[in-house]
Design a protein around this motif. Sequence first.
Motif, mmCIF file in Angstrom:
data_model
loop_
_atom_site.group_PDB
_atom_site.id
_atom_site.type_symbol
_atom_site.label_atom_id
_atom_site.label_comp_id
_atom_site.label_asym_id
_atom_site.label_seq_id
_atom_site.Cartn_x
_atom_site.Cartn_y
_atom_site.Cartn_z
ATOM 1 N N MET A 1 43.016 10.976 36.769
ATOM 2 C CA MET A 1 41.773 10.718 37.700
ATOM 3 C C MET A 1 40.532 10.911 36.945
ATOM 4 S SD MET A 1 43.602 9.942 40.552
ATOM 5 C CE MET A 1 42.348 10.006 41.862
ATOM 6 N N ALA A 2 39.524 10.405 37.346
ATOM 7 C CA ALA A 2 38.453 10.929 36.859
ATOM 8 C C ALA A 2 37.346 11.002 37.732
ATOM 9 C CB ALA A 2 37.741 10.043 35.598
ATOM 10 N N ARG B 1 37.540 6.954 47.497
ATOM 11 C CA ARG B 1 37.542 6.070 46.158
ATOM 12 C C ARG B 1 36.118 5.861 45.530
ATOM 13 N NH1 ARG B 1 40.530 0.755 47.731
ATOM 14 N NH2 ARG B 1 38.630 0.378 49.100
ATOM 15 N N LEU C 1 36.384 9.218 43.121
ATOM 16 C CA LEU C 1 37.507 9.396 42.187
ATOM 17 C C LEU C 1 37.976 8.227 41.789
ATOM 18 C CD1 LEU C 1 39.595 12.391 43.654
ATOM 19 C CD2 LEU C 1 38.067 12.620 41.641
ATOM 20 N N SER C 2 37.947 8.098 40.534
ATOM 21 C CA SER C 2 38.625 6.693 39.832
ATOM 22 C C SER C 2 39.896 7.199 39.567
ATOM 23 C CB SER C 2 37.932 6.022 39.015
ATOM 24 O OG SER C 2 38.312 6.352 37.646
ATOM 25 N N PHE C 3 40.931 6.354 39.779
ATOM 26 C CA PHE C 3 42.203 6.484 39.548
ATOM 27 C C PHE C 3 42.626 5.523 38.409
ATOM 28 C CE2 PHE C 3 46.757 5.130 40.904
ATOM 29 C CZ PHE C 3 47.410 6.390 40.461
ATOM 30 N N GLY D 1 45.390 4.111 37.851
ATOM 31 C CA GLY D 1 46.069 2.699 38.551
ATOM 32 C C GLY D 1 47.419 2.238 37.670
ATOM 33 N N GLU D 2 47.462 2.593 36.693
ATOM 34 C CA GLU D 2 48.799 2.398 35.871
ATOM 35 C C GLU D 2 48.720 3.466 34.660
ATOM 36 O OE1 GLU D 2 48.048 -1.606 34.950
ATOM 37 O OE2 GLU D 2 46.484 -1.074 33.490
ATOM 38 N N ARG E 1 39.442 -3.133 39.470
ATOM 39 C CA ARG E 1 40.809 -3.327 39.688
ATOM 40 C C ARG E 1 41.588 -1.785 40.277
ATOM 41 N NH1 ARG E 1 45.616 -3.691 36.836
ATOM 42 N NH2 ARG E 1 44.659 -2.678 35.262
ATOM 43 N N ARG E 2 41.168 -1.075 39.316
ATOM 44 C CA ARG E 2 41.724 0.288 39.507
ATOM 45 C C ARG E 2 41.389 0.676 40.966
ATOM 46 N NH1 ARG E 2 39.557 2.436 34.349
ATOM 47 N NH2 ARG E 2 38.298 3.435 35.726
ATOM 48 N N ARG E 3 40.392 0.767 41.711
ATOM 49 C CA ARG E 3 39.716 0.920 42.714
ATOM 50 C C ARG E 3 40.890 0.335 43.626
ATOM 51 N NH1 ARG E 3 34.800 2.243 45.765
ATOM 52 N NH2 ARG E 3 35.274 0.930 47.391
ATOM 53 N N LEU F 1 44.154 -0.341 43.258
ATOM 54 C CA LEU F 1 45.100 0.082 43.109
ATOM 55 C C LEU F 1 45.140 1.618 43.682
ATOM 56 C CD1 LEU F 1 46.152 -0.839 39.409
ATOM 57 C CD2 LEU F 1 47.002 -1.589 41.463
ATOM 58 N N PHE F 2 43.880 2.138 43.984
ATOM 59 C CA PHE F 2 43.721 3.623 44.430
ATOM 60 C C PHE F 2 43.854 3.298 45.981
ATOM 61 C CE2 PHE F 2 40.857 7.612 44.123
ATOM 62 C CZ PHE F 2 41.848 8.110 45.142
ATOM 63 N N VAL G 1 48.328 6.439 47.314
ATOM 64 C CA VAL G 1 47.696 7.341 45.989
ATOM 65 C C VAL G 1 46.973 8.533 46.614
ATOM 66 C CG1 VAL G 1 46.431 7.188 44.108
ATOM 67 C CG2 VAL G 1 47.735 5.355 44.637
ATOM 68 N N VAL H 1 47.597 12.319 45.533
ATOM 69 C CA VAL H 1 46.897 12.892 44.438
ATOM 70 C C VAL H 1 46.009 14.048 44.941
ATOM 71 C CG1 VAL H 1 44.639 12.034 43.122
ATOM 72 C CG2 VAL H 1 46.937 10.862 42.775
ATOM 73 N N TYR I 1 43.800 17.949 43.531
ATOM 74 C CA TYR I 1 42.502 18.382 43.620
ATOM 75 C C TYR I 1 42.160 19.500 44.522
ATOM 76 C CZ TYR I 1 40.871 14.853 40.287
ATOM 77 O OH TYR I 1 40.419 14.274 39.274
#
Lengths: 418, 312, 270
Positions: free
Chosen positions: A281-282, A303, A306-308, A310-311, C252-254, C256-257, C261, C265, C269
């Motif tokens: 993550m970041a 969201r 944090l950005s994930f 994803g893969e 796209r990642r957003r 998937l989150f 997740v 996750v 944190y």
Amino acid sequence: MKLTTTAYPDRLEIKAEGRLDAAWAEHFLEATRRAVREGHHQLRLDASGLEYLSSAGIRSLLQTHREAAAVQGSFKIIRAADFIVQTLRMSGFDSLLALDEGAVATDNPAPKAPAKHAKAGGWTAPGMDVEIHPLGGASAPLRAANLGRWQTWSRVNLAACRELELGAERTALGIGTPGQGDDLAAHLGDFLSVGGCTAYLPGDGSEAPDYLVGTGQFVPKLRVADALHATGPFSHVVRFQPDDSGSALNIEQLLDAAFATTGARSVAAVILAEIDGLVGMAWAKSPGLIAADSKPAEFPAVREWLSFSGERVHGGDLALVVAFATTEALPQGVSIPALPSRKDWRVHAHAAVFPFRPLPNGPIEMAPTVQQLFAGAAPQALLHLVEDDRPALGLGHSAFIRGACWCAPIQFTSEELS
Amino acid sequence: MTLVIGAFTIGFILSLLALGMLISFRIQRYCDITVDGSITLGASTAAVLLVHGWSPWAATLVACLAGSAAGAVTGLLHTKFRIQELLSGILTMTALYSINLRVMGRSNVPLLDVPTLADGPEKLLRKLAGGAEALNVAGWAVPTRDLAMLLTVFVAVAAVAIALRFFLLTHLGTIIRAAGENAQMARAQGADDKRMLVFGLAVSNALVALAGAMLAQYQGFADVQMGIGMMVWGLASIIIGEALTGKCSPGMAIVGAIMGTILFRLLIAIALRWGLDPNDLKLVTAAFVFAALVLPSWFGRLGRRIFGGRHA
Amino acid sequence: MLKIRSLTKTFFPGTPNEVRALRGIDLDLADGCFAAIIGTNGSGKSTLLNAVAGTFLPDTGTLELDGHTITDWPEHRRATLVGRVFQNPFAGTAAEMSIAENIVLATRRGQPRGLGFALSHKTRDEIADRIRSLKMGLEDRLENPIGTLSGGQRQALTLLMATWLRPKLLLLDEHTAALDPKSAAQVAVLTKEIVTREKLTALMVTHSMQQAVQLPDRIIMMHHGNIVEDYSGERRARVRTDDLMHAFDRVRRRDLFDSTVAETVLPQYA
Ligand SMILES: Nc1ncnc2c1ncn2[C@@H]1O[C@H](COP(=O)(O)OP(=O)(O)OP(=O)(O)O)[C@@H](O)[C@H]1O
Ligand SMILES: [Mg+2]
């Protein structure tokens, strides 16, 4: 052109049959690069089957030579036919020829060198081939501390952000920024620092990390909301690669090696390795902007912050990981989250991603290697590594293929030690 | 010879039908079933007005207006109420059946001893021929009245054809053609494609009603059944016309439709002469259109081979 | 000046197939600004352009163009202000009509069309002149049905048609997507040329990151019916294809989150 490779205990022979010309030079270069990436740094070109060598071909030979030399390896041409010898002589590159090595051809090929060093008591390094090299320094634990102590998701108290000097002896990770004042709130982001080199996310949502490299008098400093740091030389370096099964090594296995090697229950580890895939993550937005009465940690609001990944990302690139791990109770004020799959382990790890470059074999030193890395290319990404243990969908741990893991026993103190 | 003259006269009259259908079926690509009803509407309106002593000109004009109203209704059903293309035509056509009966008051109105559009030309011809009842055409004695009718319908068709040709090349005509082919594009060029459709259908059915009005005056009666199958006949004419002239430019399509109708009428006249049962006529026509629709490639290839057609 | 305010459009509302294609778009496009819209498939780019062009009326929100509130204008009326080029080269022209006839339609876009003869000699010459500037050799083929031309030639002509009368807004929906790489590049260059020369206000949907970086003054990214990125001014100046790829990656990642997740996750944190 046809390429056949044979591994010997001390070298890798590549037999090339056909024409090495402009059409094939790139193909040849790719093959030798792959060999170097796989850890074969002593390369020999068996030129007995070469029918033609053009200038483009010579260029690819020189390039291979340069790249092998960069990792303290070597590249020589053996069993060259007369016309090849002539061609190389005329163009002044006969130093590439190894005329006296023709005799070694009678060796028996051996698929792999056995691990040279004994493993630490009872530990069997499951799944990996390791070489453990002590680095000579005193094996007393380094003092490690938690500075800033920001409670994640709370409003950041800017006054409580502390300055952390990131000199060559210091290994650190956390959330910080080189900025000051108002800038501070808007620009906090993940960072890591090894050997005087610091990579940090600027905290403004951009994906590319920025970096600071200490030189001469200049010691990089960050204002940190929260950081784990330890100061002093590391005690061991573990060179690792997958065993014959070939499956990549996850960070849990590598930390296991660090624990076993140092014999300590708390370790700092710096991993420099080819990536199989990172999961992390970041901060997408500076946590300094979290408002007092907001609930940033709730889905889906989280969201925004944090950005994930994803893969599993950045496969094939090179990662520089800083990790602090412990299996013992932490002193007052130090906080490290538990691993979901191993509740007795607490791990905090950040990774910076660089374009791949091969590392020399053997016991390499941490600070110079990292400094070379930063001199060679800018970091491309920075992640806080997490374990995704969702059933079925989970991405699991970050994993690596081959590289080095420097480690040191540490002891956490409840002081902040700026 | 009477047969030929008759075929030509009916041919010209039905050319108006074909031209009307050229607008809806070909230019607007709208499968307009209203035709069967509006041709009868033209005939019945004109017939009733003539019986009531209206001048043939006025009666014919009103018939055209009635036809265009019918076309507009179909168009509005489709565009405003979003009723499917075929269904909106069927609705109007069905309604028109009753309307036609109402207009005529019964199922058939004979036109005996009423003035027709051919009266003027007949007088003219008489004057030219010195009052003879029949004229000599290539050795045949043809009744002046028949010739006058032929002349009248010819002039009407020629006038309509020329007007249509020029109309299609005006700004308005061009956008109507474009709207038929690609409504999306027409809208992008600022044209209200729905209004174009309603307008086009109105013009188309006005021509069809004109054909009906003339047919009634030629045949001497209007019958509520006379429209049945007209659409298919018109379609057959258009298809023959396309085989003759290709369908590239509007001018050629118009000429083709007229030629197609006349050729079709001649073929029918010949077939009838050879003993085709008039009751089978519609079956034969339907079979012909079926072949033309189902075997277009075969038909096209044949057409090209025979007529050197100009499809690209 | 185009002003879009909280524009929404939902297809099949209240059914299982409900698609919220536009979820409250706010957008101001200054006069003379050439903006590209990028975004994943189904993000609502075409729907936005169609809403502006009037293909359908929006559920809520207002549209203002050149000082007119056009929210309730039907499509053909908006065409007085808007020129369009579609993705499908067949959509913008009438295939069986000649090149000249197609173009003459565009010379009266949104104006009353009377019974004047459409293709006078003067008009024909003018058309030939403007077509000559395309350097495609089409000026000698004015009488040919436009359907006999290649897709690239048709798109170039459609572009010429859309801009024949200077539109207040030019809408381009993936207008090079159906073309081979060479024709696509040609049409892209032509687009830039015309838009720059005529100082047009334009919205261009594209999937080519290269086009998005090279052609426009502003880059807008859509996702799930929202505008998620808007590169203008300085940010636009420094944007590279990589940044756009990253932006794609981010959305796209957003996606998937998801909440699962977050569950695994977030404790890491704490
Ligand atoms: N006329 C329509 N009827 C029903 N749904 C539609 C309609 N038009 C678009 N949609 C839906 O709205 C969503 C957005 O579609 P849209 O065409 O705007 O996407 P897009 O961003 O243009 O994608 P692409 O890059 O594939 O062209 C899609 O889920 C699509 O299925
Ligand atoms: Mg689209």
